[in-house]
Design a protein around this motif. Sequence first.
Motif, mmCIF file in Angstrom:
data_model
loop_
_atom_site.group_PDB
_atom_site.id
_atom_site.type_symbol
_atom_site.label_atom_id
_atom_site.label_comp_id
_atom_site.label_asym_id
_atom_site.label_seq_id
_atom_site.Cartn_x
_atom_site.Cartn_y
_atom_site.Cartn_z
ATOM 1 N N TRP A 1 43.574 34.312 31.783
ATOM 2 C CA TRP A 1 44.446 34.405 32.955
ATOM 3 C C TRP A 1 44.007 35.500 33.918
ATOM 4 N N ALA B 1 44.973 35.777 40.117
ATOM 5 C CA ALA B 1 46.055 36.093 41.052
ATOM 6 C C ALA B 1 46.040 35.085 42.199
ATOM 7 N N PRO B 2 47.196 34.776 42.784
ATOM 8 C CA PRO B 2 47.265 33.791 43.881
ATOM 9 C C PRO B 2 46.282 34.104 45.006
ATOM 10 N N LYS B 3 45.502 33.110 45.391
ATOM 11 C CA LYS B 3 44.434 33.330 46.375
ATOM 12 C C LYS B 3 44.961 33.778 47.735
ATOM 13 N N MET C 1 52.543 40.770 39.288
ATOM 14 C CA MET C 1 53.043 39.466 38.827
ATOM 15 C C MET C 1 53.581 39.568 37.392
ATOM 16 N N LEU D 1 45.107 37.369 48.140
ATOM 17 C CA LEU D 1 43.830 38.073 48.056
ATOM 18 C C LEU D 1 42.949 37.857 49.281
ATOM 19 N N GLN E 1 43.003 43.386 43.385
ATOM 20 C CA GLN E 1 43.357 42.167 42.667
ATOM 21 C C GLN E 1 44.117 42.491 41.379
ATOM 22 N N ILE F 1 47.687 43.418 42.160
ATOM 23 C CA ILE F 1 48.493 42.219 42.413
ATOM 24 C C ILE F 1 48.850 41.530 41.094
ATOM 25 N N GLN F 2 47.866 41.380 40.224
ATOM 26 C CA GLN F 2 48.107 40.685 38.960
ATOM 27 C C GLN F 2 49.116 41.448 38.099
ATOM 28 N N THR F 3 48.995 42.768 38.072
ATOM 29 C CA THR F 3 49.959 43.565 37.320
ATOM 30 C C THR F 3 51.358 43.398 37.891
#
Length: 394
Positions: free
Chosen positions: A272, A276-278, A177, A281, A170, A173-175
């Motif tokens: 925030w 991350a977009p579900k 973004m 995930l 997760q 993914i967030q990084t």
Amino acid sequence: MSTSSKPSIVEQLFPQVLSQLPKESEGLPWPDSETPCEYGLHWDLSRRLAAHRKIVPYRDWKSTIDAILTASVPDLKPNFDRAGRQLEPAQHVKDWVEGGIRWSGLETLAFYKSPRHITLEPFPGQWGIFYLSEALEYLAYEFARECSSYTDPFETAYQFLRAHERFHFQADIQTLMFEAVLKRHLYIPLRKAMRRRPHDFVEEALANQKGYEWIRKKAKRLEDYVSDFMHLQPGAYARFKEDTLALQGEWAANVLDLLPPRCSPRQDVAHWIGLAPKHLLKTNMCPEWVVESAPLSQWVQNVVILPPVRSIVDDIQVQKVLGTKYVQLGPRWEKTKRYLIENPRSRGLNFKPWKEKSVYSARVGDKFRAHLRNIGDGAWVTIAIGGHTEMGHG
């Protein structure tokens, strides 16, 4: 790539975003030699599993285990008896797991490999979460011994480790973004800067927090065992009970501003983190593998082999503190010293290396810690005692 032939949304997204970023800078945001650790696991995992190519999807591995347990098929695996019951792990496995946990944290048992590194060792062409079979079996045995009411300790061990490693996925993914928006690399520069001290990265605290939360919700009777298990781990791994928002803010400052551990949190973006977009995930977005027949000695770079404890003497300053500020702590500390001499690996002592060379930390009750210096031949000197925060344990 995932176990299916068609790349997933995630596998398509990484090259799409990364191809739009400028060439990664060779310079580090701060020196990697700053406050070097005496122990730790490097970010580069390639050498330690390069010789072990046998990986299977987790569900296939678990199906084999289930067949053994339900059909009592003999001789399929050496660590089950003829009735299909799991045998106690060999002493060398215990030593590697328990010593590795104290040195390297939960990555002794499982690790996450980013799609960013899909062409690299270990296992070129694959990415995702990798569990070591010996480690899963060890943890399942420990869970079953701790609480026999859980009918599937393998699944419990898997879900616990999975919760930790899924947070790393997760966070990746967030990084990504953030990188897409800022148009610059964040993930790899930070890890390069922290390659000498990866266990200080607050992401490990948040990942351990996820594992602990899963246990509290789904396997409550294991909560005390897992809490002790987490506290044995070094650096940020042991910070899992700190305030989530503060940890998230520190993570944001590490990742967005490339600031070192224990920096001031980015409170403005702390809320925030974890959003991350579900659809990215979903369970099938991150492949999961079991590394079979990979001895832990080939994986765990270093282990803590606890020195013998034959005698403990409190220095003058500690005697003074116990005689004034912490009078009520004296009897408990005397009992703890006896336990350390009897068996320093006993659960609940949380005996592990501290920041200085030859200095170890031990838990004294629920709220206090003691620091001891090893002076050789089993002799130790207590050099400090006090509350968790006062002693630098958060």
